[in-house]
Design a protein around this motif. Structure first.
Motif, PDB file in Angstrom:
ATOM      1  N   LEU A 113      -2.547   6.254  -2.072  1.00  0.00           N
ATOM      2  CA  LEU A 113      -2.281   6.482  -3.360  1.00  0.00           C
ATOM      3  C   LEU A 113      -2.574   5.336  -4.294  1.00  0.00           C
ATOM      4  O   LEU A 113      -2.806   5.082  -5.345  1.00  0.00           O
ATOM      5  N   SER A 114      -2.190   4.037  -3.771  1.00  0.00           N
ATOM      6  CA  SER A 114      -2.308   2.845  -4.333  1.00  0.00           C
ATOM      7  C   SER A 114      -2.350   1.815  -3.374  1.00  0.00           C
ATOM      8  O   SER A 114      -1.960   1.728  -2.169  1.00  0.00           O
ATOM      9  N   GLY A 115      -2.974   0.422  -4.123  1.00  0.00           N
ATOM     10  CA  GLY A 115      -2.795  -0.653  -3.018  1.00  0.00           C
ATOM     11  C   GLY A 115      -4.234  -0.841  -2.386  1.00  0.00           C
ATOM     12  O   GLY A 115      -5.095  -0.320  -2.334  1.00  0.00           O
ATOM     13  N   GLY A 144       0.947  -1.094   0.029  1.00  0.00           N
ATOM     14  CA  GLY A 144      -0.083  -0.068   0.081  1.00  0.00           C
ATOM     15  C   GLY A 144       0.934   1.171  -0.118  1.00  0.00           C
ATOM     16  O   GLY A 144       1.782   1.230   0.777  1.00  0.00           O
ATOM     17  N   HIS A 145       0.404   2.310  -0.717  1.00  0.00           N
ATOM     18  CA  HIS A 145       1.141   3.465  -0.860  1.00  0.00           C
ATOM     19  C   HIS A 145       0.451   4.574  -0.434  1.00  0.00           C
ATOM     20  O   HIS A 145      -0.992   4.697  -0.843  1.00  0.00           O
ATOM     21  N   TYR A 146       1.018   5.475   0.467  1.00  0.00           N
ATOM     22  CA  TYR A 146       0.201   6.886   1.106  1.00  0.00           C
ATOM     23  C   TYR A 146       1.019   8.036   0.574  1.00  0.00           C
ATOM     24  O   TYR A 146       2.243   7.889   0.733  1.00  0.00           O
TER      25      TYR A 146
END
Ligand code: FES
Length: 139
Positions: free
Chosen positions: A116-118, A107-109
């Motif tokens: 942001l994604s994931g 997961g990206h924050y």
């Protein structure tokens, strides 16, 4: 008959050693990935603003769990929970990309904690803080 007993004994010893080795190897990984538990206090923490240069993040314990102060390259300061909203792993700061990565499921924050994604379903929780006289007070 004596060989059967010896074989059983060696089998038990080998199984015990395997379990002990697996536990010894797995425990640090679980401790690293899992958020801290325990006391849930609301004590205020104070950091010097100079502790966090532009583009850097500082992780710390807050209210019994992991938290992070991050200052973007543009100089914006944020205080966030470092606990991923997917399954609770601790995020890592990627200075080169200026985002948070959760090592468990990628997961990206954003630096502001937005997903942001994931798989994370929600942003990282924001933590209140104030800045005065060269000090950041969290909580
Ligand atoms: S626990 Fe963070 S992405 Fe799954």
């Amino acid at each position: 008959m004596e060989n059967d007993s010896r074989r059983k004994f060696l089998g038990v010893c080998l199984a015990g050693a395997t379990v002990a080795a697996a536990a010894a190897a797995g425990y640090p990984v679980i401790r690293y990935l899992a958020p801290k538990s325990g006391k849930v206090g609301t004590d205020k923490l104070v950091f010097a603003t100079s502790d966090i240069p532009d583009g850097e993040a500082k992780f710390f314990e807050y209210a019994g769990t992991s938290a992070v102060l991050v200052k973007t390259n543009a100089g914006a300061l944020l205080a966030l929970s470092a606990v991923c909203t997917h399954m609770g792993c601790i995020v890592q700061w990627e200075k080169d990309k200026q985002d948070f990565l959760c090592p468990c499921h990628a997961g990206h924050y954003s630096p502001e904690g937005e997903v942001l994604s994931g798989p994370p379903p929600k942003p990282l929780a924001k933590i209140p803080f104030t800045v005065a006289d060269g000090k950041i007070t969290v909580g």
